[in-house]
Write a protein that holds these residues in place. Sequence first.
Motif: not given
Length: 271
Positions: A171-181, A188-190, A219-230
């Motif tokens: 019922g909560s959320t998970f937030t991550g940030r996509v990093l390349s090097e 990013a397609e997640i 199920i697919t998400l997209m990261s935002d302009a700063n690499g975050y997704f929830t």
Amino acid sequence: MGQKTIMPAGLAAMLVTGVAAFSATPVNAHFLSIFAPLAVMDGPTETHVDVLFWHPLGGAHVMDMGGAPEEFFVTHRGERTDLSHRLAEIAFTSAANTGQAYSVPMTFRTSGDYIITAVPQPYYEETEDIFIQQITKAYFNRGQLPTDWSEPLGLKAEILPLSRPYNALVGSTFTGRVLSEGEPVAGAEIEVEYIAAEPDVTTHTSGAPTVSEAAGGTITLMSDANGYFTFGIPTAGWWGFAALGVGPDVEFEGRELSQDAVIWVTAHDLE
């Protein structure tokens, strides 16, 4: 923050945070799994950890990994320990087939976080005529002492968790940030996957799926302009997130390479 953002080649500049869509990707996407029965342990625990490349939602097809990972290590209390010499090749059997995988004995002795990381050899996907390399992290904790989970590991491609990845609540959320090097990746397609057919690390087999497949596909998400997704977590268990093609390497042996960042997190019911 003074950081540049990276737009993966071929992705549309549609920057959406925390919104799930259903892609045309086939149901039960490819995922490298680093699996042990428990992510949170109260006392010293000895177990095996299975490493396999498969379709975990339905306990479906297992792909042959083609060789031991290029790198396999654990990060604990800021120290990185190579585990590659302890890997043993196994045959992992799902409801669909048996494939080549690996297993390693692990002892979670001292308190703190344990981040187990695999950099596999590129896998050739014949149906798409591309190579796939999923740089994968899975998080474990012993003794309720947080030590390492919020720090990046300096991988070519990785997802940095913004909340503890081993004790999310249903019922909560998970937030991550996509990093390349180390740099955030915009757009990013997640892909999101759930281990519905939980492995048995003693027999190296998968159980029966406990939930049905998602309507419409992966199920697919997209990261935002700063690499975050929830992502909102609907049920307890292991959840995987794969940011596709975000690594800097784009070719292997003359073919396209999708260098993906994968993270596995666990969610629990509040009892």
